[in-house]
Design an enzyme around this catalytic site. Structure first.
Site, PDB file in Angstrom:
ATOM      1  N   LYS A 176       0.882  -1.170   0.000  1.00 47.02           N
ATOM      2  CA  LYS A 176       0.000   0.000   0.000  1.00 47.02           C
ATOM      3  C   LYS A 176       0.923   1.224   0.000  1.00 47.02           C
ATOM      4  O   LYS A 176       1.448   1.632   1.022  1.00 47.02           O
ATOM      5  CB  LYS A 176      -0.857  -0.023   1.286  1.00 47.02           C
ATOM      6  CG  LYS A 176      -2.254   0.550   1.157  1.00 47.02           C
ATOM      7  CD  LYS A 176      -2.327   2.014   0.818  1.00 47.02           C
ATOM      8  CE  LYS A 176      -1.965   2.963   1.917  1.00 47.02           C
ATOM      9  NZ  LYS A 176      -1.775   4.333   1.400  1.00 47.02           N
ATOM     10  N   GLU A 251       8.855   1.820  11.355  1.00 40.92           N
ATOM     11  CA  GLU A 251       9.890   2.854  11.195  1.00 40.92           C
ATOM     12  C   GLU A 251       9.138   4.170  11.140  1.00 40.92           C
ATOM     13  O   GLU A 251       8.380   4.410  10.208  1.00 40.92           O
ATOM     14  CB  GLU A 251      10.675   2.660   9.890  1.00 40.92           C
ATOM     15  CG  GLU A 251      11.488   1.379   9.805  1.00 40.92           C
ATOM     16  CD  GLU A 251      12.744   1.396  10.665  1.00 40.92           C
ATOM     17  OE1 GLU A 251      12.999   2.384  11.371  1.00 40.92           O
ATOM     18  OE2 GLU A 251      13.460   0.379  10.653  1.00 40.92           O
ATOM     19  N   CYS A 285      12.896  11.468   7.386  1.00 42.54           N
ATOM     20  CA  CYS A 285      12.794  11.058   8.791  1.00 42.54           C
ATOM     21  C   CYS A 285      14.090  11.305   9.537  1.00 42.54           C
ATOM     22  O   CYS A 285      14.079  11.660  10.706  1.00 42.54           O
ATOM     23  CB  CYS A 285      12.432   9.578   8.853  1.00 42.54           C
ATOM     24  SG  CYS A 285      13.591   8.531   7.941  1.00 42.54           S
ATOM     25  N   GLU A 379       8.373  17.265  14.665  1.00 41.86           N
ATOM     26  CA  GLU A 379       8.880  17.048  13.318  1.00 41.86           C
ATOM     27  C   GLU A 379       8.216  18.083  12.409  1.00 41.86           C
ATOM     28  O   GLU A 379       6.987  18.147  12.351  1.00 41.86           O
ATOM     29  CB  GLU A 379       8.461  15.627  12.907  1.00 41.86           C
ATOM     30  CG  GLU A 379       9.227  15.062  11.772  1.00 41.86           C
ATOM     31  CD  GLU A 379       8.856  13.603  11.487  1.00 41.86           C
ATOM     32  OE1 GLU A 379       7.699  13.199  11.738  1.00 41.86           O
ATOM     33  OE2 GLU A 379       9.731  12.888  11.000  1.00 41.86           O
TER      34      GLU A 379
HETATM   35  P1  NAD Z   1       1.949   8.924   7.046  1.00 44.08           P
HETATM   36  O1  NAD Z   1       2.048   8.273   8.363  1.00 44.08           O
HETATM   37  O2  NAD Z   1       1.008  10.032   6.851  1.00 44.08           O
HETATM   38  O3  NAD Z   1       1.581   7.822   5.930  1.00 44.08           O
HETATM   39  C1  NAD Z   1       2.360   6.662   5.775  1.00 44.08           C
HETATM   40  C2  NAD Z   1       1.515   5.572   5.144  1.00 44.08           C
HETATM   41  O4  NAD Z   1       0.504   5.181   6.068  1.00 44.08           O
HETATM   42  C3  NAD Z   1       0.783   6.018   3.872  1.00 44.08           C
HETATM   43  O5  NAD Z   1       0.824   4.978   2.934  1.00 44.08           O
HETATM   44  C4  NAD Z   1      -0.630   6.234   4.357  1.00 44.08           C
HETATM   45  O6  NAD Z   1      -1.596   6.043   3.368  1.00 44.08           O
HETATM   46  C5  NAD Z   1      -0.743   5.131   5.398  1.00 44.08           C
HETATM   47  N1  NAD Z   1      -1.823   5.315   6.377  1.00 44.08           N
HETATM   48  C6  NAD Z   1      -2.400   6.463   6.803  1.00 44.08           C
HETATM   49  N2  NAD Z   1      -3.368   6.188   7.713  1.00 44.08           N
HETATM   50  C7  NAD Z   1      -3.390   4.849   7.861  1.00 44.08           C
HETATM   51  C8  NAD Z   1      -4.154   3.951   8.652  1.00 44.08           C
HETATM   52  N3  NAD Z   1      -5.081   4.378   9.493  1.00 44.08           N
HETATM   53  N4  NAD Z   1      -3.892   2.626   8.564  1.00 44.08           N
HETATM   54  C9  NAD Z   1      -2.939   2.168   7.740  1.00 44.08           C
HETATM   55  N5  NAD Z   1      -2.195   2.965   6.942  1.00 44.08           N
HETATM   56  C10 NAD Z   1      -2.408   4.285   7.009  1.00 44.08           C
HETATM   57  O7  NAD Z   1       3.456   9.354   6.668  1.00 44.08           O
HETATM   58  P2  NAD Z   1       3.924  10.301   5.486  1.00 44.08           P
HETATM   59  O8  NAD Z   1       3.472  11.676   5.769  1.00 44.08           O
HETATM   60  O9  NAD Z   1       3.617   9.675   4.181  1.00 44.08           O
HETATM   61  O10 NAD Z   1       5.505  10.235   5.674  1.00 44.08           O
HETATM   62  C11 NAD Z   1       6.189  11.088   6.524  1.00 44.08           C
HETATM   63  C12 NAD Z   1       6.415  10.449   7.874  1.00 44.08           C
HETATM   64  O11 NAD Z   1       7.102   9.222   7.716  1.00 44.08           O
HETATM   65  C13 NAD Z   1       7.292  11.287   8.774  1.00 44.08           C
HETATM   66  O12 NAD Z   1       6.820  11.225  10.080  1.00 44.08           O
HETATM   67  C14 NAD Z   1       8.652  10.609   8.652  1.00 44.08           C
HETATM   68  O13 NAD Z   1       9.523  10.831   9.742  1.00 44.08           O
HETATM   69  C15 NAD Z   1       8.252   9.182   8.549  1.00 44.08           C
HETATM   70  N6  NAD Z   1       9.298   8.406   7.921  1.00 44.08           N
HETATM   71  C16 NAD Z   1      10.006   7.544   8.700  1.00 44.08           C
HETATM   72  C17 NAD Z   1      11.058   6.834   8.138  1.00 44.08           C
HETATM   73  C18 NAD Z   1      11.873   5.873   8.957  1.00 44.08           C
HETATM   74  O14 NAD Z   1      12.609   5.078   8.384  1.00 44.08           O
HETATM   75  N7  NAD Z   1      11.777   5.907  10.269  1.00 44.08           N
HETATM   76  C19 NAD Z   1      11.372   6.999   6.787  1.00 44.08           C
HETATM   77  C20 NAD Z   1      10.596   7.891   6.034  1.00 44.08           C
HETATM   78  C21 NAD Z   1       9.559   8.587   6.612  1.00 44.08           C
END
Ligand code: NAD
Length: 483
Positions: A176, A251, A285, A379
């Site tokens: 997804k 992550e 991140c 963040e």
């Molecule tokens: P997000 O949490 O908004 O979305 C991530 C994914 O989760 C998307 O595919 C989204 O559709 C899905 N999602 C949203 N609601 C959901 C639910 N209720 N159930 C299941 N899936 C759901 O993150 P984003 O804005 O796309 O990315 C940025 C964030 O990701 C930042 O917080 C960043 O720090 C983090 N990030 C972490 C790492 C790491 O390795 N730790 C790497 C990259 C990004």
């Protein structure tokens, strides 16, 4: 940009049929133009994708290492051959700059090759046994169907890192992707199809997270969820997986500190800090969003850092000289501006930037940030760095550890004693000495603590997460029982 071939969920070896009128426009964050249209799936499509992955899990799980290896190597070659097409897609859909997109493609070629290598390294153990004649071994078996949920910021890396190692381990997969980078998600399906991956082994379902995610997490046929994204979403996924009794790897967010100590070469420290916060306009991140500088070099560091920040080219992400492209979310700009204004009201100084136009936020250095300010802790996901003054190295470590997050950290110093203290005492999944907070490799032990995790990805660590350890014993002759 070449028109994308796949614009609807890829299930059981083909994209599903959808009416053009049911497609949603994908908007280029740099100029607001429609890049293409894509289908946002419903829960029934997610279930169909799980059906497809489940139907072939035993066949794929029993392939030989060389069969899986070959497909992963071919996928790396296919991606390399499509490099510019994928680079342009990362720019136009995700707002990445040219340099970041080239890096992302190269990294993913490395992930695919690294995963290919892991196919022949799924090693078990032989275990000494106290029962005479009994042989005791531990073997690793695939989990079955694995689900992956990926974020927008490195849409190719963070999806393929999950898919490639899962396939190498003999699992089938349902991906997804972020709804903001659906086309990149579907491009992954196209790459694997061209590499000869059999139908059903990888399925990609595009659509909204809250609609599709819970279906994936709740289905008992899916044995594990690999998630990368924000902490808030990760926590809700952890609850969904706990309810379903399912393994989950998380992550999540970060607020990574870069410590600049008094013996540092300041020019090097400035370059390190600039790379850490300005690449992909801070939407990483691991971004070094808190730069903690020892008092005696604080003013000089700031002078050099601000001068460097002012040289960052902002604008067209296709221009190879551009460092700062658009933020993917328009709403992120006023959010960041609000946090800067709040810090200013509490005594912080905005030394450059602080403004935005459209989705373009200027590279921003905010000095004298303190622990009582929101921007110290939250963040921001933009090209905005908090610079914080520390009395000494002890204080710098304390400030660094004052965070709910624990993703990465870095320190610029040649003092071996302090460098090693940082390595031991900084509460993060990785510590980089004389490097940036941003460091990842396909085979590296990427991991996280506190509210950034717990997660483990990369090379053998992914393989551990993505296989089931099984204890097998074999009795030679007959065992003796007490009764
Ligand atoms: P997000 O949490 O908004 O979305 C991530 C994914 O989760 C998307 O595919 C989204 O559709 C899905 N999602 C949203 N609601 C959901 C639910 N209720 N159930 C299941 N899936 C759901 O993150 P984003 O804005 O796309 O990315 C940025 C964030 O990701 C930042 O917080 C960043 O720090 C983090 N990030 C972490 C790492 C790491 O390795 N730790 C790497 C990259 C990004």
């Amino acid at each position: 940009m070449t028109a994308p071939q796949f614009t609807a969920p890829y299930i059981n070896g083909h994209t599903i049929d959808v009416q053009d009128s049911a497609l949603t426009p994908v908007v280029n964050p740099a100029n607001g133009k429609t890049v293409a249209k894509v289908f946002m799936a419903g829960p029934e499509h997610m279930t169909r994708a799980i059906d497809a992955a489940y139907a072939v899990k035993d066949v794929w799980g029993n392939t030989t290492p060389s069969e899986r290896e070959l497909i992963l190597i071919r996928a790396a070659d296919v991606l390399e051959s499509m490099r510019m097409e994928v680079v342009n897609l990362l720019i136009d859909e995700g707002g990445a700059t040219f340099g970041k997109s080239q890096f992302e493609v190269s990294y993913v070629v490395g992930v695919l090759r690294s995963a290919a290598g892991e196919c022949r390294r799924i090693l078990g153990h032989t275990i000494p046994c106290d029962i005479p004649g009994r042989i005791s071994i531990a073997i690793r078996r695939p989990l079955g169907v694995v689900g992956g949920i990926a974020p927008f910021n490195f849409p190719l890396i963070l999806a393929v890192k999950k898919v490639a190692f899962a396939l190498a381990a003999g699992n089938t997969f349902v991906l997804k992707p972020s709804e903001e980078t659906s086309l990149v998600g579907l491009k992954i399906a196209e790459i694997f199809e061209k590499a000869g991956l059999p139908a059903g082994v990888l399925n990609v379902v595009t659509g909204d997270g809250p609609t599709l995610g819970p279906v994936l997490c709740a289905d008992p046929r899916v044995k594990a969820i690999m998630f990368t994204g924000s902490t808030a979403v990760g926590r809700s996924i952890a609850v969904d997986c706990a309810k379903a009794g399912k393994k989950v790897d998380l992550e999540m967010g970060g607020k990574s500190p870069l410590l600049v100590l008094k013996d540092a070469n300041l020019e090097y420290a400035v370059n390190t800090a600039a790379f850490g916060i300005f690449i992909h306009q801070g939407q990483i991140c691991m971004a070094g969003s808190r730069v903690i500088v020892e008092e005696s070099v604080y003013d000089k560091f700031l002078e050099l850092f601000v001068a460097k920040a002012k040289t960052m080219q902002v604008g067209d992400p296709h221009d190879p000289h551009t460092v700062i492209g658009p933020l993917i979310r328009t709403a992120q700009c006023p959010f960041i501006a609000d946090r800067i204004a709040a810090a200013k009201a509490q005594g912080a100084r905005v030394l450059c930037g602080g403004t935005y136009e459209g989705n373009f936020f200027q590279p921003t250095v905010v000095a004298d940030v303190t622990e009582d300010m929101k921007m110290f802790h939250e963040e921001l996901f933009g090209p905005v760095v908090s610079v914080i003054k520390a009395k000494d190295a002890d204080h710098a470590i304390k400030l660094a550890n004052n965070s709910r997050y624990g993703l990465t950290s870095a320190v610029v110093t040649n003092d071996l004693q302090i460098a090693m203290r940082c390595a031991m005492e900084l509460e993060t999944g990785s510590v980089h000495i004389n490097g940036s907070t941003i460091h990842d490799e396909p085979h590296g032990p990427f991991n996280s603590v506190k509210d950034s995790g717990p997660g483990r990805e990369g090379g053998q660590w992914s393989m551990d997460e993505l296989t089931q350890l099984k204890w097998v014993t074999i009795q030679r002759g007959e065992a003796h029982y007490p009764f």
